[in-house]
Design an enzyme around this catalytic site. Structure first.
Site, PDB file in Angstrom:
ATOM      1  N   THR A 546       0.867  -1.171   0.000  1.00  0.00           N
ATOM      2  CA  THR A 546       0.000   0.000   0.000  1.00  0.00           C
ATOM      3  C   THR A 546       0.910   1.229   0.000  1.00  0.00           C
ATOM      4  OG1 THR A 546       0.036   0.422   2.380  1.00  0.00           O
ATOM      5  CG2 THR A 546      -1.520  -1.245   1.599  1.00  0.00           C
ATOM      6  N   LYS A 570       7.365   3.799   0.635  1.00  0.00           N
ATOM      7  CA  LYS A 570       8.594   4.522   0.997  1.00  0.00           C
ATOM      8  C   LYS A 570       8.462   5.316   2.287  1.00  0.00           C
ATOM      9  CE  LYS A 570       9.155   5.644  -3.859  1.00  0.00           C
ATOM     10  NZ  LYS A 570       7.811   5.317  -4.205  1.00  0.00           N
ATOM     11  N   VAL A 600      13.210   2.161  -4.453  1.00  0.00           N
ATOM     12  CA  VAL A 600      14.004   2.953  -5.394  1.00  0.00           C
ATOM     13  C   VAL A 600      14.096   2.195  -6.712  1.00  0.00           C
ATOM     14  CG1 VAL A 600      16.249   4.035  -5.810  1.00  0.00           C
ATOM     15  CG2 VAL A 600      15.359   3.882  -3.487  1.00  0.00           C
ATOM     16  N   GLY A 655      -0.236   2.975 -15.416  1.00  0.00           N
ATOM     17  CA  GLY A 655       0.256   2.440 -14.131  1.00  0.00           C
ATOM     18  C   GLY A 655       1.676   2.885 -13.831  1.00  0.00           C
ATOM     19  N   GLU A 658       2.475   7.056  -9.125  1.00  0.00           N
ATOM     20  CA  GLU A 658       1.947   6.723  -7.802  1.00  0.00           C
ATOM     21  C   GLU A 658       0.426   6.815  -7.917  1.00  0.00           C
ATOM     22  OE1 GLU A 658       3.684   6.175  -4.659  1.00  0.00           O
ATOM     23  OE2 GLU A 658       5.206   5.749  -6.175  1.00  0.00           O
ATOM     24  N   LYS A 673      13.146   8.931  -2.814  1.00  0.00           N
ATOM     25  CA  LYS A 673      14.063   7.893  -3.321  1.00  0.00           C
ATOM     26  C   LYS A 673      15.516   8.303  -3.103  1.00  0.00           C
ATOM     27  CE  LYS A 673      10.867   6.251  -6.839  1.00  0.00           C
ATOM     28  NZ  LYS A 673      10.415   6.503  -8.193  1.00  0.00           N
TER      29      LYS A 673
END
Ligand code: ADP
Ligand code: ASP
Ligand code: MG
Length: 808
Positions: A546, A570, A600, A655, A658, A673
């Site tokens: 998620t 992240k 990343v 896709g 985000e 990242k």
């Protein structure tokens, strides 16, 4: 002649007793048959005795139900209620009345009451066998097997018993039926041989009769590598030595009673353990010389162990300390199951079956508090809630690394070891662990010692969006391959989306996860965590697919439970530096992995490569990277013919963004990242220290929702066009470059010309350049597709495999 013993589990119903007759008849005659009480009768008799003692008149109901069951059985098998039952029940009732009135249950009365089960079963079975050609005879074990008066677990008077057995063998008929478990004193008082003691009766008879073979018939295929009720994948052992069988049963393998080994061992009579319900299975042979070269044979366990630690604080009488300790326990008939001691600290840790622990404590207190010679024992500590597990084999000390592996697998699964000991017999290594972890410990040890060729991974997944679906699809496609080539059996134990969650202990079928979620219970993160915790699975991996901060807040707790975390999310790794360090520290301490390769550049092996560099002593001086597949796609795709806002929409549809594309376009995602790259390069950095030159015009920096954002970007089309045309004019291309050098991290839109390594970066590709001690002039370059559900899913997959294949 053979001696056949049938346990309660083989005598649970009329049908199984008929099956037992078939087995008996398939043997040559004469034959000796020893029977336990029917099914669970001994436990019910125990309950009955306690009810009477507590003054509960309910005991009469329990009594009636036991009576009714036996009378029915007799009726069905023999066509009548045999007369002998009446006398047994009459006497039982009188004893119970006495216990009820006096509210006192002596060990003498308890032995009488418990032994009734075997008396009843043997009388019925002998009559049933006899109804077939009058060839069976019942023998009263109480007048043959003679013991002292240690009620509860009497000691057999061997010579007298052997003499009695020889004497009665003259009266044998074709089938000779004996009640197991019960015995008698010289004064003909009723004693028992201890719970599970019917095996012992059979062994004593086999030895006294110099039988050709003793067969123990039970409800499992033989002696197995572990208790099949706890370890599903345990397997039957073909052969074990007497010593190994003794060791296995001493440490809890109920399939054969420990005491029963000695008589057959000294008479060199082989034992077969067989399954009443699958008589064609080979079973296990216990015989001498059957050790197979020092391998581990099995894992046993005793559920309920309490620990007492005592510490002397005056060493004046060291010499007497141990004799007194052992004597006080022996005088009270208390067995020490486990013991370690430290000479230097003068500390002894002992494990007892919990039922004996209070008595043990009292007898130690009595012994040492009345000390007149100056030995003082500090306050004794009684701790409950432990189990003992033991690895059993032969000459374990010669096998290097067994205890190391044992520590390692237990540690890796978050199971703390309270104490460990290697038996002087060299046939066991035993450990005390928390009771709640026993099943997990048995399974994980079993897997590593017996099934090292196949490892089971237990996955708990939250998030079934694009990436989640792709991951589950890949798993489904690779399931067979993983089994065959990597010996991995990957199971999804729990799965959830933001609405529902589903769990299945044996694994949710990979083709049906959608149905399971649809029919699942309401999702809550607390509920998910609790379930995962209660299931307490070994080799467990939590996969967060998620972008939720709430879920990322769970990681530290999960890692603390020695469950590894894999995630493309992240948020956790980009909170404060202290938080990042805590995650690393917790995962190191609890030996769980925190793997974020997909944080990343999606599936590209960027962080794993970086980690290898750092672990091998290299240092990163400078980083340069295009870290956003989305932004790269946008600027590659945009040529003014379709508006910039429509190109963003297209990227989202494909896709490549985000869930909220503003995170990409604002540069925030790239900053995260870069921050992770910097931190993984071992530099301290906070998110707000990263400099960003946003390429978005001011009007687009705030927007109420996504549609508002699109319309604001649409209005600035002229600005984006001008950026594009300027770059064309300069024979350059636009790239959002993230960099780090000399403590400065920054993200900026740059024009790069054809001499730059980023110039030819296509589509949604990413690239990272590492300048290090070893890669000084020519950087280490990692380049490839850096966005998309498929590649991200494959990165998650790679992290899962990394966990499966790591040894620490
Ligand atoms: P019986 O009534 O035949 O005496 P028990 O219940 O006393 O049967 O013993 C059989 C049980 O022992 C099995 O059902 C099994 O759960 C348990 N057991 C524990 N450890 C082992 C093992 N290593 N191998 C086989 N069975 C075991
Ligand atoms: N019936 C007794 C018990 O349950 C003895 C036995 O089954 O071996 O302990
Ligand atoms: Mg038994």
């Amino acid at each position: 002649m053979k001696v056949l013993k049938f346990g309660g589990t083989s005598l649970g119903s009329e049908g199984s007793i008929r099956q037992v007759r078939k087995i008996v008849n398939s043997n040559g005659f004469p034959v000796t048959v020893v029977v336990s009480a029917i099914g669970d009768t001994t436990n019910e008799l125990h309950k009955l005795a306690l009810e009477a003692k507590e003054g509960s008149s309910h005991y009469l109901n329990t009594y009636e139900s036991i009576r009714k069951r036996h009378e029915e059985l007799s009726n069905n098998l023999c066509g009548k209620v045999i007369v002998e039952l009446d006398e047994v029940f009459g006497k039982l009732l009188r004893i119970l009345e006495g216990v009820y009135l006096l509210k006192e249950l002596t060990s003498r009365s308890l032995d009488y009451i418990l032994g009734v089960g075997e008396l009843l079963s043997s009388l019925i079975i002998a009559a049933f066998f006899d109804s077939d050609n009058s060839r069976a005879k019942w023998f009263d074990s109480r007048s043959i097997i003679k013991t002292d008066a240690s009620f509860g677990e009497a000691n057999v008077l061997s010579d007298l018993t052997a003499k009695n057995i020889r004497a009665i063998s003259k009266d044998f008929k074709a089938i000779n039926v004996f009640p197991g478990f019960i015995s008698g004193t010289i004064d003909n008082e009723f004693t028992t041989l201890g719970r599970g003691g019917s095996d012992y009766t059979a062994s004593i008879l086999a030895s006294g009769l110099t039988a050709d073979l003793l067969e123990i018939w039970t409800d499992v295929d033989g002696i197995m590598t572990a208790d099949p009720r706890r370890v599903k994948r345990s397997r039957t052992l073909n052969t074990v030595s007497y010593e190994e069988a003794l060791e296995l049963s001493h440490f809890g393998a109920k399939v054969i009673y420990a005491q029963s080994i000695a008589p057959v061992f000294s008479a060199d009579i082989s034992v077969k353990v067989k399954n009443t319900f699958k008589p064609d299975e080979e079973g296990t042979l216990i015989a001498s010389g059957n050790s197979n070269g020092g391998l581990i044979k099995g894992i046993s366990s005793i559920d309920d162990i309490s620990i007492i630690s005592i510490r002397g604080n005056d060493s004046r009488d060291k010499r007497n300390f141990f004799p007194r300790l052992f004597k006080s326990l022996a005088d009270n008939h208390i067995e020490i199951v486990f013991m370690t001691h430290s000479n230097a600290e003068y500390t002894v840790t002992m494990g007892f079956k919990s039922k004996d622990a209070e008595d043990a404590l009292n007898s130690l207190k009595a012994e040492f508090s009345s000390s007149e010679d100056g030995t003082v024992i500090r306050p004794e500590l009684l701790e409950k809630g432990y189990s003992l597990l033991a690895l059993i084999g032969t000459q374990m000390k010669d096998q290097i690394g067994i205890s190391g592996t044992m520590f390692n697998v237990l540690g890796k699964n978050g199971i703390s070891i309270k104490a460990i000991s290697q038996g002087s017999s060299e046939r066991n290594i035993s450990a005390i662990i928390p009771k709640d972890d026993l099943n997990k410990a048995l399974n994980v040890l079993h897997e590593s010692f017996f099934l090292s060729e196949m490892i089971r991974l237990n996955l708990f997944i939250i998030g079934t969006g694009n990436v989640g679906k792709a991951f589950l699809d890949q798993l489904k496609g690779q399931f067979k391959y993983l089994k065959e080539h990597h010996h991995l059996n990957v199971k999804i134990i729990g799965i959830a989306n933001s609405r529902k969650m589903a769990f299945q202990k044996d694994g949710i079928p990979l083709s049906k996860w959608e149905n399971h979620i649809a029919e699942g219970e309401m999702f809550s993160k607390e509920g998910f965590l609790e379930k995962m915790d209660n299931l307490n699975f070994r080799n467990a991996i939590f996969i967060d697919i998620t972008a939720s901060e709430d879920i990322s807040n769970l990681y530290t707790d999960i890692l603390r439970k020695s469950i590894s975390v894999v995630t493309p999310n992240k948020i956790a790794a980009t909170k404060s530096y202290d938080n990042y360090l805590e995650l690393k520290e917790v995962s190191r301490k609890y030996r769980s992995k925190f793997l974020i390769e997909t944080n990343v550049c999606a599936g590209l092996p960027v962080l794993s490569t970086l980690s290898d560099l750092i672990r091998s002593g290299d240092r990163v001086h400078k980083l340069e990277a295009v870290l956003s597949g989305t932004l790269n796609f946008l600027f590659n795709e945009y040529d003014g013919s379709v508006s910039f806002s429509n190109v963003i929409k297209k990227a989202k549809e494909l896709g490549y963004t985000e869930p909220d594309p503003r995170l990409d376009i604002s540069g925030e995602d790239v900053m995260r990242k870069l921050l992770i790259l910097i931190r993984e390069s071992t530099y301290k950095m906070e998110m707000d220290a990263i400099k960003i030159n946003s390429f978005l015009p001011a009007s687009c920096l705030t927007s109420s929702d996504l549609d508002d954002f699109y319309s604001k970007v649409e209005k600035e089309e002229a600005y984006f066009k001008s950026l594009y045309h300027a770059s064309i004019k300069n024979k350059s291309r636009l790239k959002v470059v993230a960099s780090y050098q000399d403590g400065v991290g920054k993200v900026a839109l740059q024009e790069v010309d054809s001499s730059h390594p980023f110039y030819n970066l296509e589509g949604k590709d990413n690239v990272v350049l590492f300048y290090t001690d070893r890669y000084n002039d020519q950087p280490l370059v990692i380049k490839g597709a850096g966005a998309g559900a498929e590649v991200t899913a494959s990165g998650i997959f790679a992290d899962v495999l990394r966990i499966a294949q790591s040894d620490n």
